[in-house]
Design an enzyme around this catalytic site. Structure first.
Site, short mmCIF file in Angstrom:
data_model
loop_
_atom_site.label_atom_id
_atom_site.label_comp_id
_atom_site.label_asym_id
_atom_site.label_seq_id
_atom_site.Cartn_x
_atom_site.Cartn_y
_atom_site.Cartn_z
N CYS A 1 0.73 -1.35 -0.26
CA CYS A 1 -0.06 0.16 0.03
C CYS A 1 0.89 1.27 0.05
O CYS A 1 0.31 2.35 -0.11
CB CYS A 1 -1.15 -0.08 1.10
N HIS A 18 -9.16 3.84 -1.50
CA HIS A 18 -8.08 3.20 -1.68
C HIS A 18 -7.58 2.37 -2.56
O HIS A 18 -7.17 1.26 -2.32
CB HIS A 18 -7.86 2.43 -0.17
#
Lengths: 386, 386
Positions: free
Chosen positions: B85, B335
């Site tokens: 991420c 996200h």
């Protein structure tokens, strides 16, 4: 830009390495390189890892941090880079840049791939992720298919023959017999068996295609001015280049040349202050036999269209005019995707130190050539003995 | 090291973007950033792309070369980086380093992810590739499970309550109502609905978890000394850091703190010559509501254990002591993994230019905080208005 040297190298055997994970393989290669360099993990200031299919084939990403943690190199930046089959070359390029630009003095570079747990079909499908799925995925073209088309065109353009391809595959297999780390070490093949092996994608036969291998390789890079502080025998990086090229066949003006390679080679030669005629030993990206011929021409090592007959005449053997893939290359050493670009340097460093398994006499200048996709990325590095 | 400025930013809407590929999304963001900067593709000297799951979810790797080719930026190096991420933050870090170290003057940085074509189960499985499969994969722990354990420990240690978590989620959802690019733009939620939403991993409820989104973001970076040559309004990168931390839970001394964040923040503050008290606006990695509380404490913006009550008291709202995630953050802006670290900078740059959709009054210093895995990688960037 500062001068950069390689003072330690490591490489696992390549092949079917059952029961060992991506992390296990990378750790083994990294530890060998650190030991070879006389460098402690705590002295590493940055880590670059080349890996292609960790997510697709082993459901493992974030591999750089994973390996860095297990190695105990602390909180220093650990970065995975990916450029398909050129992932390893890109990792080296970034380790080099970090030192050359003065950001770090000591960098660890590695490449790794774990493939043999997957079937051939699954691996072939994963490899097509290095093509442009949106633009050409629907054609069903795989990489053997792409390089088969390249081979056909090359034969048409230059009159190359199937015997020329077989000569590349045979030389590769012979070289691997002197490299204990090679996938096909201990598995020689007769020229006749090679040229009559089963067709994979016409005109490419089984021995024209690199195998599916597991493996990892690693290098310790330092600022040359600090090389004497450590134990390893330094080999200097004289030139380093990375270029971007076509990611689809439809964009290629000429199937028989990869523009990213031509560009990267030109930059690397210029930086190194040497020409193709100075190269004593080259590890080139022979994912297929045809790829070695085109590589030698794009690198300027062979005149356009002449690589085939010259390969058949033995010019690229150890002891020939220029030794090409003395390790066995991707065809016979194996091609664990992310490891390849780093393992090429492992071989050339040992050649330039005079300690290779299949030693090229008096090797002083070496070159590595790593390609991703159908030429979407290429890296070229030129190394010099001290 | 030279000073580096951001002179152009671009960002697609985040959400379910059907019929658009990884390449389409990245191109859209890159073109917006180039246009914003007044920079032509031919002026770009290097390209970095953050992407996490292209291979696993879309069978597309080699994405940097793919996007570079379609953009027409020529043969310059195009490199994909991956750190789960934190892939976007790592891409920015490398674009920054290339300029700061003098390798390039103009660099394009982007992040992209295409996720919504896959089901939730498939995405959750892909995300676990950011955990150490060998060491902890067999536990079956997913990231919601990991952050649920963190939340439970944090509540135990510091007396935080479920209301504190809901306050984070509510603030995030409110902020997204003023950000047309946010996944949940136009979809407000009442505090009561948030705190009574269905359990995902006890104590985390639906609104405590970031959604699955598609999206891309891009930035044009230049050497500050050349910023005036171009059209964009420059924002300076005052500090940039990347650190490596634990990739398994068993290695963590304290579940309530990520050491890679503490390390990267300390380096970035020192380089920037500012402290946490100087930050006017922060985009932090709130993949789960609990992650925002811990981030604020690891970044030194809130005292240890106090982020919960302070969030509930409104200190992190726009107009509060320090605006946190005015974009809506990962929780409500969305996200798309590889895009996140770049999109955070998109928001902060617009805040510091005074042109954000949800403008923080008088914002002069901004911070972005991007985390990969369970803290395996963290990047922190500090930006300053001119």
């Amino acid at each position: 830009m500062r001068q950069v040297s390689i003072i330690g190298v490591g490489c696992t055997p390549f092949g079917k390495l059952k029961g060992r994970s991506i992390k296990d393989l990378a750790l083994e290669a990294c530890r060998e390189a650190l030991s070879d360099a006389g460098v402690a993990p705590s002295q590493i200031e940055a880590f670059y890892l080349g890996n292609f299919a960790g997510g697709m084939l082993a459901r493992q990403e974030l591999t750089a941090a994973l390996v860095a943690g297990a190695l105990g190199i602390g909180a220093v930046p650990a970065t995975r880079v990916e450029g398909a089959c050129a992932s390893g070359g890109i990792a080296l390029r970034h380790g080099y840049l970090m030192i050359a630009a003065g950001c770090c003095d000591v960098v660890l570079v590695a490449g790794v791939e774990k493939m043999t747990q997957a079937g051939t079909e699954e691996v072939t499908a994963a490899l097509t992720a290095a093509a442009d799925r949106q633009a050409e995925g629907s054609t069903g073209l795989s990489f053997p298919g792409f390089f088969a088309a390249v081979a056909r065109r090359y034969m048409h353009e230059y009159g190359a023959t199937l015997d020329h391809l077989s000569a590349v595959a045979y030389k590769s297999r012979e070289n691997a017999q002197r490299n204990p780390r090679a996938h096909f070490y201990g598995k020689p093949a007769a020229l006749d068996a090679i040229s009559h092996s089963r067709l994979i994608a016409d005109p490419l036969r089984l021995y024209d295609c690199s195998p599916i291998s597991d493996g990892a390789s690693a290098l310790v890079l330092v600022a040359s001015e600090r090389a004497k502080e450590f134990g390893g025998q330094p080999v200097d990086i004289l030139g380093s280049a990375q270029a971007t090229g076509s990611t689809t066949i439809q964009e290629m003006d000429d199937l028989c040349s990869l523009q990213a390679v031509v560009k990267a080679a030109s930059q690397a030669y210029e930086q190194a202050g040497v020409g193709p005629e100075d190269v004593d030993v080259a590890e080139v990206h022979d994912c297929f036999s045809i790829a070695e011929l085109i590589a030698l021409e794009d690198l300027g090592i062979m005149p356009r269209g002449e690589a085939g007959p010259r390969a058949a005449a033995g010019e690229t053997r150890v002891g020939g005019r220029v030794a090409v893939n003395p390790s066995g290359g991707l065809l016979s050493k194996g091609h664990p995707i992310g490891a390849t670009g780093v393992a090429q340097v492992f071989e050339v460093v040992r050649q330039l130190r005079g300690e290779a398994d299949n030693q090229v006499p008096h090797a002083r200048i070496g070159l590595t050539h790593n390609v991703g996709g159908c030429g979407g990325v290429a890296t070229v590095h030129i190394l010099g003995a001290r």
